[in-house]
Design a protein around this motif. Structure first.
Motif, mmCIF file in Angstrom:
data_model
loop_
_atom_site.group_PDB
_atom_site.id
_atom_site.type_symbol
_atom_site.label_atom_id
_atom_site.label_comp_id
_atom_site.label_asym_id
_atom_site.label_seq_id
_atom_site.Cartn_x
_atom_site.Cartn_y
_atom_site.Cartn_z
ATOM 1 N N CYS A 467 0.845 -1.190 0.000
ATOM 2 C CA CYS A 467 0.000 0.000 0.000
ATOM 3 C C CYS A 467 0.882 1.243 0.000
ATOM 4 O O CYS A 467 1.908 1.284 0.679
ATOM 5 C CB CYS A 467 -0.909 0.002 1.218
ATOM 6 S SG CYS A 467 -1.981 1.446 1.297
ATOM 7 N N CYS A 470 0.551 2.669 3.712
ATOM 8 C CA CYS A 470 0.691 1.830 4.891
ATOM 9 C C CYS A 470 1.823 0.835 4.657
ATOM 10 O O CYS A 470 2.050 0.401 3.546
ATOM 11 C CB CYS A 470 -0.602 1.060 5.168
ATOM 12 S SG CYS A 470 -2.066 2.097 5.110
ATOM 13 N N CYS A 485 -5.934 -3.064 0.467
ATOM 14 C CA CYS A 485 -5.184 -2.836 1.696
ATOM 15 C C CYS A 485 -6.132 -3.075 2.864
ATOM 16 O O CYS A 485 -7.170 -2.430 2.962
ATOM 17 C CB CYS A 485 -4.645 -1.413 1.751
ATOM 18 S SG CYS A 485 -3.936 -1.009 3.361
ATOM 19 N N CYS A 488 -6.278 0.447 5.251
ATOM 20 C CA CYS A 488 -6.978 1.691 4.923
ATOM 21 C C CYS A 488 -8.101 1.462 3.923
ATOM 22 O O CYS A 488 -8.830 2.384 3.599
ATOM 23 C CB CYS A 488 -5.998 2.746 4.426
ATOM 24 S SG CYS A 488 -5.297 2.370 2.818
HETATM 25 ZN ZN ZN Z 1 -3.309 1.241 3.156
#
Ligand code: ZN
Ligand code: ADP
Ligand code: ZN
Length: 751
Positions: A467, A470, A485, A488
């Protein structure tokens, strides 16, 4: 002059005082909402905690702008509960406020029943199959596809567990970057529909009820013991083997409370809140029962909240953890089912509360009793019972004397070495599956989800997509053919070529349940196979359909993650296979053995519920491990003694409390400096009670780097003192220019 103290829905400490203009003075009430100005431009819906006439000193006071409620939306006891949550879990009242109230009750403009165009999937598309077919069909309409994908993202469809969110039309169009014409095309195709957002969706149809089952002798004995225990204890553990009739006992306890004019809160972990249990309770309690589920729309939750304030509140609320925040006018009993479930702990965002522990506090504040029910108590709860802090009632017989399943271990290390494994299946397990299918019985295959998320990997260089925001690899969603992901919720297309080396071969990695499904189908082509995991159960209907199909015998083999272990009651399951016990055992966490035991005992409990003894095959590479033996002999007490000894030795709960201190910052160097500085200050005062700073397993989320410091506190140390000390050190740290934009937060009793 009249003033009010209010809580604003923001992560800022303390309460704020406003003046009440003359014209509004009569309308303001404690526990009601008002609109207040905040900062130069903002307005918020705040909650009044106190009316008074003491002008605040040191700042110019502003007026409240409007009064939303003339009657409280918060009952007096609730504020005390909020305060406890904020104190114990080291967060602000504003954060508790944000978590407690449904969105529609706290948004700036949400205070008037207001109509707004929202978008949702049409009914026909709310199954995974229909949706996938539709995504395929839209291949040649990229703008429509983009809009639909954006809807799935915004509604939370691509995120595990969470509630489906309301999606306003203007926001959807803006974020998808398409015109209203694209939406209209999808509306015309009956993919999406636009509807006025409003409240008023509580189920009101007439509900016929049936009488309760009478309790059998052991159940009646347990029931009587519970009642006696409550004369001297606030909390009682009901430790009953799977299928012993704990739920029947709950029903009788609820009935007794209702007859005494009391309300009951029945808490279930998210994952176990199925139609099976809710329909069972509904048949008995009919319209007196309300359900509070995270997959309900916000509007429905507002309705339930209002109903609980009315003169005819639901008498029984069955709900997930956030239902501890509902108003109760005369709570008499709290039931925490599957009390050992770690999903009772809220991870993100604050307040990071444990719903079981919060419910116990809520009950004691409101003078109610708490039953903690489970076949596999958490170590903490069992310890509290042993210490006499909680009462304990045991139920050792299954209903109608059905035997507990026989559990056999299979050494897959050995079989792998001899090349006798068939993929992830031992010959013995396959033989039992075959025999079960021949007898027209059902099979459950359990695969621990941890570490087995399906991923995509470049065959040439090993590149794995991650991601953008992240520090996690993306998981591959086969049917959507997208990468998602799990932190998120963002989704990404699968790249045609590896961005690192240009290689064209990107392959799936990891043994997800999907792979097991494919393999078992190949081995048993005639069998009807279904899979239950996060991907197949994003909607409530999808989840319930899988269970209903299995219940009705439309499926022969059910493959699943932890979800299959939760309180489901199936009659025809004669074989359960635990494909890899080691995945749960090898997890680096001091609770991993406890959890592995609970998980395996619960999964095994699905076998042989009504007709004959079930058989469980436990595949492991560590057959000699004492824990495996404890699972096989269902020896909870020995597992408890072993684990307790370890925890005493290494100073873990229940022998001390843990607090994780998290720091977040955009720049890694700044973060490291701050984490070191904080750890040093803490260490100066607390010495070896401080561990870290460490990089957590996911060390970057939504573009912020993360460090963690662990604090171990002996039970003898005063918690308010520790809290004061931590907050003091935090203030000192944030006073340093360099660390101004540092985020600091706490996770009390982390799980
Ligand atoms: Zn993410
Ligand atoms: P537990 O909650 O302990 O797992 P349940 O309450 O779900 O156990 O009981 C298991 C099964 O046995 C359920 O199908 C339930 O309806 C049935 N059962 C248990 N006790 C009784 C009873 N006293 N009368 C009729 N059915 C019962
Ligand atoms: Zn590559």
């Amino acid at each position: 002059m009249q003033f009010v103290d209010v809580i604003v829905p923001l992560p800022v400490a303390g309460q704020f005082t406003y003046a009440v203009p003359e014209a509004l003075a009569g309308a303001v009430c404690e526990g009601g909402r008002v609109i207040v100005p905040f900062g130069p431009k903002k307005q918020y819906t705040a909650i009044v905690t106190r009316k008074h006439t003491v002008p605040p000193e040191g700042y110019t006071i502003k007026d409240i702008l409007e009064v939303v409620d003339r009657r409280p939306v918060l009952l007096p006891g609730q504020l005390a509960f909020w305060q406890w949550i904020a104190d114990y879990y080291l967060c602000t009242l504003g954060e508790v406020y944000k978590a407690a109230l449904p969105t529609g009750m706290k948004e700036e403009e949400g205070y008037k029943p207001r109509m707004e165009a929202h978008v949702r999937l049409t009914g026909a598309l709310r199954t995974e199959e229909a949706l996938h077919a539709q995504l395929d069909a839209l291949e040649r309409a990229p703008q429509q596809l983009r809009l639909l994908m954006k809807y799935l993202e915004l509604s939370g469809w691509t995120q595990p567990g969470g509630p489906l969110k309301e999606v306003p039309q203007p926001r959807l169009l803006a974020e998808a970057g398409v015109t209203a014409a694209v939406l209209h095309a999808l509306v015309k195709k009956q993919v999406l529909e636009v509807y006025p957002y409003e409240v008023g969706r509580l189920r009101t149809d007439g509900l016929a009820t049936v009488p309760m089952h009478p309790l059998n002798a052991p159940q009646q004995r347990a029931f009587d013991e519970l009642i006696t225990t409550f004369q001297t204890k606030q909390v009682c553990l009901l430790h009953g083997v799977t299928s012993s009739g704990k739920t029947e006992i709950y029903i009788h306890l609820i009935d007794r409370a209702l007859q005494a004019g009391q309300q009951v809160l029945y808490l279930l972990p998210e994952i176990a809140l199925t139609t099976q249990i809710t329909e069972r309770l509904r048949r008995i309690f009919g319209a007196r029962l309300g359900i509070y589920h995270s997959k309900f729309s916000d509007a429905e939750r507002v309705e339930i909240w209002r109903k609980q304030l009315s003169e005819q509140p639901y008498e029984v609320i069955v709900g997930v953890r956030s239902s501890v925040f509902l108003p109760f006018q005369r709570l008499g009993l709290v039931i925490v089912d599957e009390e050992h479930e770690t999903s009772y702990k809220q991870q993100e965002p604050a307040p990071r509360y444990h719903a079981r522990n919060a419910a116990i506090v809520l009950a004691s504040q409101l003078g109610a009793k708490t039953v903690l029910g489970t076949a596999t108590p958490s170590i903490e709860t069992y310890y509290n019972a042993e210490q006499g802090k909680y009462g304990r009632v045991c139920l050792t017989e299954r209903y109608q004397h059905i035997e507990l399943p026989s559990i056999e271990r299979v050494d897959i290390q050995e079989l792998h070495r001899k090349k006798r494994m068939n993929g992830r299946f031992s010959p013995y397990l396959l033989q039992l599956v075959r025999e079960a299918l021949e007898r027209q019985e059902q099979v459950i295959l359990f695969q621990n989800r941890r570490g087995f998320a399906p991923m995509v990997e470049c065959r040439t260089c090993g590149w794995v997509p991650r991601c953008d925001r992240c520090d996690v690899s993306l998981t591959y969603h086969k049917r959507l053919d997208r990468l998602t992901c799990h932190y998120c919720g963002a989704t990404y297309p699968v790249p045609a070529a590896c961005p690192a080396c240009g290689g064209r071969e990107l392959t799936g990695r990891g043994f997800g349940t999907e792979k097991i499904e494919d393999d078992i189908q190949a081995l048993f082509p005639e069998a009807r196979v279904a899979r239950m995991d996060l991907d197949t159960t994003r909607t409530r209907t999808a989840y319930e359909r899988i269970i209903a199909d299995f219940e009705q015998g439309k499926t022969d083999i059910l493959i699943g993650t932890q979800m299959v272990s939760k309180g489901l009651d199936f009659d025809r399951v004669s074989v359960v296979g635990i494909l890899n016990a080691d995945a749960a055992l090898n997890y680096p966490d001091f609770r991993s053995y406890e959890r592995a035991f609970q998980l395996m005992a619960q999964v095994a409990g699905r076998a042989g519920r009504k007709h004959r003894q079930g058989r469980v095959v436990l595949q492991t590479r560590q057959p000699e491990l004492p824990l495996i033996h404890q699972v096989i002999t269902n020896d909870y007490a020995q597992m408890y003694r072993d684990q307790l000894e370890e925890r005493r030795l290494f100073r873990y709960p229940p022998f001390c409390r843990l607090v994780d201190v998290y720091l977040k910052h955009r720049k890694e160097e700044v973060l490291e400096a701050a984490a070191e500085a904080l750890a040093l200050r803490l260490r100066n005062a607390l010495g070896s009670r401080i561990l870290g700073p460490d990089r957590p397993p996911v060390a970057r989320v939504q573009a912020l780097f993360i460090r963690k410091i662990m604090v171990k506190i002996e039970p003898s140390v005063s918690l308010p003192d520790v809290r004061e000390f931590l907050l003091q050190v935090q203030r000192e740290l944030l006073a340093d220019e360099r660390f101004r934009s540092l985020l600091v937060y706490y996770d009390m009793d982390p799980m």
